[in-house]
Design a protein around this motif. Structure first.
Motif, PDB file in Angstrom:
ATOM      1  N   ASN A  17      45.532   4.980  24.565  1.00  0.00           N
ATOM      2  CA  ASN A  17      45.467   4.485  23.198  1.00  0.00           C
ATOM      3  C   ASN A  17      44.268   5.027  22.421  1.00  0.00           C
ATOM      4  OD1 ASN A  17      43.502   3.088  24.538  1.00  0.00           O
ATOM      5  ND2 ASN A  17      44.110   1.062  23.824  1.00  0.00           N
ATOM      6  N   TYR A  18      43.499   5.929  23.003  1.00  0.00           N
ATOM      7  CA  TYR A  18      42.407   6.564  22.271  1.00  0.00           C
ATOM      8  C   TYR A  18      42.978   7.496  21.211  1.00  0.00           C
ATOM      9  CZ  TYR A  18      38.924   5.254  25.806  1.00  0.00           C
ATOM     10  OH  TYR A  18      38.079   4.572  26.628  1.00  0.00           O
ATOM     11  N   ASN A  19      42.415   7.459  20.023  1.00  0.00           N
ATOM     12  CA  ASN A  19      42.785   8.436  19.006  1.00  0.00           C
ATOM     13  C   ASN A  19      41.777   9.574  19.116  1.00  0.00           C
ATOM     14  OD1 ASN A  19      43.297   9.958  16.729  1.00  0.00           O
ATOM     15  ND2 ASN A  19      43.797   8.174  15.491  1.00  0.00           N
ATOM     16  N   ILE A  20      42.108  10.573  19.880  1.00  0.00           N
ATOM     17  CA  ILE A  20      41.181  11.651  20.215  1.00  0.00           C
ATOM     18  C   ILE A  20      40.739  12.410  18.969  1.00  0.00           C
ATOM     19  CG2 ILE A  20      42.929  13.376  20.750  1.00  0.00           C
ATOM     20  CD1 ILE A  20      39.793  12.828  22.808  1.00  0.00           C
ATOM     21  N   TYR A  21      41.616  12.520  17.978  1.00  0.00           N
ATOM     22  CA  TYR A  21      41.235  13.219  16.745  1.00  0.00           C
ATOM     23  C   TYR A  21      40.128  12.472  16.009  1.00  0.00           C
ATOM     24  CZ  TYR A  21      41.314  14.895  11.968  1.00  0.00           C
ATOM     25  OH  TYR A  21      40.934  15.372  10.750  1.00  0.00           O
ATOM     26  N   LEU A  22      40.285  11.153  15.856  1.00  0.00           N
ATOM     27  CA  LEU A  22      39.250  10.364  15.171  1.00  0.00           C
ATOM     28  C   LEU A  22      37.938  10.365  15.943  1.00  0.00           C
ATOM     29  CD1 LEU A  22      41.209   7.276  13.812  1.00  0.00           C
ATOM     30  CD2 LEU A  22      40.254   9.197  12.535  1.00  0.00           C
ATOM     31  N   ILE A  23      38.039  10.308  17.260  1.00  0.00           N
ATOM     32  CA  ILE A  23      36.828  10.350  18.086  1.00  0.00           C
ATOM     33  C   ILE A  23      36.117  11.684  17.896  1.00  0.00           C
ATOM     34  CG2 ILE A  23      35.989  10.405  20.464  1.00  0.00           C
ATOM     35  CD1 ILE A  23      38.144   8.349  21.151  1.00  0.00           C
ATOM     36  N   ALA A  24      36.859  12.775  17.937  1.00  0.00           N
ATOM     37  CA  ALA A  24      36.263  14.105  17.793  1.00  0.00           C
ATOM     38  C   ALA A  24      35.675  14.302  16.401  1.00  0.00           C
ATOM     39  CB  ALA A  24      37.309  15.178  18.088  1.00  0.00           C
ATOM     40  N   GLU A  25      36.392  13.861  15.378  1.00  0.00           N
ATOM     41  CA  GLU A  25      35.914  14.016  14.007  1.00  0.00           C
ATOM     42  C   GLU A  25      34.624  13.237  13.769  1.00  0.00           C
ATOM     43  OE1 GLU A  25      38.079  13.901   9.733  1.00  0.00           O
ATOM     44  OE2 GLU A  25      38.316  12.097  10.965  1.00  0.00           O
ATOM     45  N   ASN A  26      34.571  12.012  14.271  1.00  0.00           N
ATOM     46  CA  ASN A  26      33.373  11.198  14.078  1.00  0.00           C
ATOM     47  C   ASN A  26      32.229  11.628  14.990  1.00  0.00           C
ATOM     48  OD1 ASN A  26      34.246   9.390  11.968  1.00  0.00           O
ATOM     49  ND2 ASN A  26      35.699   8.619  13.469  1.00  0.00           N
ATOM     50  N   HIS A  27      32.554  12.215  16.136  1.00  0.00           N
ATOM     51  CA  HIS A  27      31.508  12.764  16.993  1.00  0.00           C
ATOM     52  C   HIS A  27      30.810  13.920  16.289  1.00  0.00           C
ATOM     53  CE1 HIS A  27      30.030  15.380  20.342  1.00  0.00           C
ATOM     54  NE2 HIS A  27      29.478  14.236  20.680  1.00  0.00           N
ATOM     55  N   LYS A  28      31.591  14.743  15.621  1.00  0.00           N
ATOM     56  CA  LYS A  28      31.023  15.856  14.863  1.00  0.00           C
ATOM     57  C   LYS A  28      30.114  15.321  13.750  1.00  0.00           C
ATOM     58  CE  LYS A  28      32.556  20.194  12.867  1.00  0.00           C
ATOM     59  NZ  LYS A  28      32.382  21.162  13.921  1.00  0.00           N
ATOM     60  N   ALA A  29      30.550  14.259  13.053  1.00  0.00           N
ATOM     61  CA  ALA A  29      29.728  13.641  12.005  1.00  0.00           C
ATOM     62  C   ALA A  29      28.451  13.042  12.597  1.00  0.00           C
ATOM     63  CB  ALA A  29      30.528  12.570  11.280  1.00  0.00           C
ATOM     64  N   LEU A  30      28.560  12.471  13.787  1.00  0.00           N
ATOM     65  CA  LEU A  30      27.385  11.901  14.448  1.00  0.00           C
ATOM     66  C   LEU A  30      26.374  12.984  14.796  1.00  0.00           C
ATOM     67  CD1 LEU A  30      25.962   9.443  15.709  1.00  0.00           C
ATOM     68  CD2 LEU A  30      27.233   9.924  17.803  1.00  0.00           C
ATOM     69  N   MET A  31      26.851  14.104  15.312  1.00  0.00           N
ATOM     70  CA  MET A  31      25.940  15.194  15.660  1.00  0.00           C
ATOM     71  C   MET A  31      25.273  15.771  14.406  1.00  0.00           C
ATOM     72  SD  MET A  31      25.827  15.503  18.916  1.00  0.00           S
ATOM     73  CE  MET A  31      25.856  13.739  18.938  1.00  0.00           C
ATOM     74  N   GLN A  32      25.993  15.833  13.304  1.00  0.00           N
ATOM     75  CA  GLN A  32      25.397  16.298  12.049  1.00  0.00           C
ATOM     76  C   GLN A  32      24.346  15.316  11.552  1.00  0.00           C
ATOM     77  OE1 GLN A  32      28.920  16.748   9.668  1.00  0.00           O
ATOM     78  NE2 GLN A  32      29.387  18.782  10.498  1.00  0.00           N
ATOM     79  N   ILE A 111      26.713   7.090  24.045  1.00  0.00           N
ATOM     80  CA  ILE A 111      27.937   7.326  23.265  1.00  0.00           C
ATOM     81  C   ILE A 111      28.341   8.795  23.339  1.00  0.00           C
ATOM     82  CG2 ILE A 111      28.872   7.384  20.910  1.00  0.00           C
ATOM     83  CD1 ILE A 111      27.395   4.755  20.437  1.00  0.00           C
ATOM     84  N   ASN A 112      27.364   9.695  23.218  1.00  0.00           N
ATOM     85  CA  ASN A 112      27.659  11.127  23.312  1.00  0.00           C
ATOM     86  C   ASN A 112      28.269  11.465  24.672  1.00  0.00           C
ATOM     87  OD1 ASN A 112      27.555  13.883  22.341  1.00  0.00           O
ATOM     88  ND2 ASN A 112      25.916  14.177  23.811  1.00  0.00           N
ATOM     89  N   SER A 113      27.708  10.909  25.725  1.00  0.00           N
ATOM     90  CA  SER A 113      28.223  11.166  27.066  1.00  0.00           C
ATOM     91  C   SER A 113      29.661  10.663  27.208  1.00  0.00           C
ATOM     92  CB  SER A 113      27.317  10.488  28.091  1.00  0.00           C
ATOM     93  OG  SER A 113      27.849  10.602  29.376  1.00  0.00           O
ATOM     94  N   ASN A 114      29.924   9.460  26.716  1.00  0.00           N
ATOM     95  CA  ASN A 114      31.283   8.910  26.793  1.00  0.00           C
ATOM     96  C   ASN A 114      32.273   9.758  26.003  1.00  0.00           C
ATOM     97  OD1 ASN A 114      30.409   6.797  28.358  1.00  0.00           O
ATOM     98  ND2 ASN A 114      30.260   5.352  26.662  1.00  0.00           N
ATOM     99  N   VAL A 115      31.892  10.137  24.794  1.00  0.00           N
ATOM    100  CA  VAL A 115      32.794  10.906  23.935  1.00  0.00           C
ATOM    101  C   VAL A 115      33.066  12.287  24.532  1.00  0.00           C
ATOM    102  CG1 VAL A 115      32.976  12.025  21.687  1.00  0.00           C
ATOM    103  CG2 VAL A 115      32.234   9.660  21.830  1.00  0.00           C
ATOM    104  N   VAL A 116      32.039  12.946  25.019  1.00  0.00           N
ATOM    105  CA  VAL A 116      32.225  14.267  25.622  1.00  0.00           C
ATOM    106  C   VAL A 116      33.129  14.159  26.855  1.00  0.00           C
ATOM    107  CG1 VAL A 116      31.043  16.149  26.823  1.00  0.00           C
ATOM    108  CG2 VAL A 116      30.120  15.271  24.685  1.00  0.00           C
ATOM    109  N   GLY A 117      32.941  13.118  27.656  1.00  0.00           N
ATOM    110  CA  GLY A 117      33.802  12.912  28.821  1.00  0.00           C
ATOM    111  C   GLY A 117      35.257  12.706  28.443  1.00  0.00           C
TER     112      GLY A 117
END
Length: 144
Positions: A17-32, A111-117
């Motif tokens: 049930n993870y929305n991988i697109y939203l996770i990836a998009e917001n991870h990119k915003a977090l890194m910025q 959070i970064n570790s979880n998202v990357v995993g």
């Protein structure tokens, strides 16, 4: 059947049930946002080499940039945790923790570790600043 040692066992499957697109998009915003905060901190190091009037402008500008980065990081973390299905209490506690200096670093690392995993388990290549724009677009079409 023989029990495997913990290091050799396979990791638990990623929830579907993870929305991988939203996770990836917001991870990119977090890194910025983290990069923005780091640049604001670096701006403050050169303050001693400039006249006091200019130094005041640099300090105020860097504080505003830092606050904008912090707000963007809090929003990105809230969206990431929401996309991962975490509870509202967890999201609020993380948002409060991001305001505290040392705690924020720990929260961002976890959070970064979880998202990357999660993204790597889905076969997504993750770089230093998140995934590339091309991979993000491919995820958008894959998840819809």
């Amino acid at each position: 059947m023989e029990q495997q040692p913990p290091s050799a066992q396979t990791p638990p499957p990623v929830q579907a049930n993870y929305n991988i697109y939203l996770i990836a998009e917001n991870h990119k915003a977090l890194m910025q946002a983290v990069l923005l905060m780091l640049l604001a901190i670096l701006c403050r190091f050169g303050v001693n080499a400039v006249p006091p009037e200019t130094a005041l402008v640099i300090v105020i500008a860097s504080l505003v940039i830092h606050l904008l980065g912090m707000v963007r990081a809090i929003i990105a973390v809230a969206k990431i945790k929401s996309s991962m299905g975490d509870s509202t209490v967890s999201i609020v506690l993380c948002a409060i923790g991001l305001i505290l200096p040392c705690i924020s670093l720990i929260i961002l690392l976890v959070i970064n570790s979880n998202v990357v995993g999660i993204m790597k388990s889905q076969g997504v290549n993750v770089g230093l600043m998140g995934i590339s724009d091309e991979d993000l677009e491919a995820l958008k079409h894959r998840s819809s």
